[in-house]
Design an enzyme around this catalytic site. Structure first.
Site, mmCIF file in Angstrom:
data_model
loop_
_atom_site.group_PDB
_atom_site.id
_atom_site.type_symbol
_atom_site.label_atom_id
_atom_site.label_comp_id
_atom_site.label_asym_id
_atom_site.label_seq_id
_atom_site.Cartn_x
_atom_site.Cartn_y
_atom_site.Cartn_z
ATOM 1 N N HIS A 176 -8.475 12.983 23.503
ATOM 2 C CA HIS A 176 -8.877 14.306 24.084
ATOM 3 C C HIS A 176 -10.140 14.605 22.900
ATOM 4 O O HIS A 176 -10.492 14.500 22.154
ATOM 5 C CB HIS A 176 -7.670 15.840 23.226
ATOM 6 C CG HIS A 176 -6.435 15.749 23.960
ATOM 7 N ND1 HIS A 176 -6.288 16.157 24.989
ATOM 8 C CD2 HIS A 176 -4.917 15.294 22.985
ATOM 9 C CE1 HIS A 176 -4.525 16.396 25.272
ATOM 10 N NE2 HIS A 176 -4.254 15.737 23.945
ATOM 11 N N ALA A 197 0.750 -0.427 2.506
ATOM 12 C CA ALA A 197 1.781 0.389 3.073
ATOM 13 C C ALA A 197 1.300 1.782 3.377
ATOM 14 O O ALA A 197 0.712 2.431 1.863
ATOM 15 C CB ALA A 197 2.902 0.780 2.547
ATOM 16 N N ASN A 212 7.325 -5.417 13.277
ATOM 17 C CA ASN A 212 9.032 -4.282 11.972
ATOM 18 C C ASN A 212 9.375 -3.117 13.686
ATOM 19 O O ASN A 212 8.309 -3.223 14.465
ATOM 20 C CB ASN A 212 8.546 -3.751 11.021
ATOM 21 C CG ASN A 212 10.565 -3.794 10.421
ATOM 22 O OD1 ASN A 212 11.167 -3.315 10.553
ATOM 23 N ND2 ASN A 212 10.118 -4.316 8.987
ATOM 24 N N ARG A 245 -8.988 -4.858 -3.193
ATOM 25 C CA ARG A 245 -9.775 -5.569 -3.935
ATOM 26 C C ARG A 245 -9.747 -6.984 -2.947
ATOM 27 O O ARG A 245 -9.566 -7.063 -1.841
ATOM 28 C CB ARG A 245 -8.491 -6.846 -5.111
ATOM 29 C CG ARG A 245 -7.447 -6.925 -3.815
ATOM 30 C CD ARG A 245 -6.680 -7.378 -5.519
ATOM 31 N NE ARG A 245 -5.501 -8.324 -5.140
ATOM 32 C CZ ARG A 245 -5.268 -9.478 -5.020
ATOM 33 N NH1 ARG A 245 -6.264 -10.517 -5.567
ATOM 34 N NH2 ARG A 245 -4.060 -10.178 -5.276
#
Length: 178
Positions: free
Chosen positions: A107, A152, A76, A175
């Site tokens: 870094h 998400a 996406n 799960r």
């Protein structure tokens, strides 16, 4: 959008690209390392947020870095992957909106050497048929097992087995899928 895609292609500076991809959204490819595309790799989704105002950023930063995309990978809008060593995204992976994958801290974590590069990058591997939800960040040294789902907003900084749903910050198993 056509002119924007041309502009970003011209802004790309990586000469070690193998294979082809479909750019629905502009894609910038930079760095000194190798970027490999399997068949049917697509960047961008028209009917999704940030289509008109973002681009995909791919950087194989060092000469030894390799970023590889397997076959049938769909990504996406506003995707970022930066590698100093290696990132492998296997076949049939789906990646949501605004996701980032990094194989380095970039870094040194020691405050006395903070302006120096990370001396210990670690490969990231996304195995076959993984679904990565929106706004996910995957950090160095992570392997995601095949068929797994990342919810998400997850912040992923250690590896997970196959056939699980993971989520949260830090990510944990929610799960089993098996």
């Amino acid at each position: 959008m056509y002119l924007k895609k041309i502009y970003y292609r011209m802004a790309s500076s990586n000469g070690q690209i193998n294979g082809k991809y479909k750019a629905v959204q502009p894609v910038v490819i930079k760095g000194k390392g190798q970027v490999v595309f399997g068949q049917n790799v697509q960047f961008g989704v028209v009917n999704s947020p940030m289509y008109y105002n973002t681009y995909a950023y791919i950087e194989a930063r060092t000469e030894q870095a390799t970023i590889s995309f397997g076959h049938n990978v769909s990504i996406n809008n506003q995707f970022t992957v930066v590698s100093e060593l290696g990132v492998a995204i296997h076949d049939d992976v789906l990646i949501g909106l605004n996701c980032a994958i990094y194989d380095s801290n970039f870094h040194d974590l020691d405050q006395a050497n903070r302006k120096k590069t990370d001396l210990n990058p670690k490969k990231v591997i996304i195995e076959r048929n993984v679904f990565i939800g929106n706004n996910v960040t995957i950090l160095k040294g992570v392997t995601i097992g095949e068929n797994s789902v990342i919810a998400a907003g997850a912040m992923v900084f250690h590896s997970f087995p196959a056939n699980v749903v993971i989520g949260g910050s830090p990510a944990k198993i929610i799960r089993d899928l098996a």
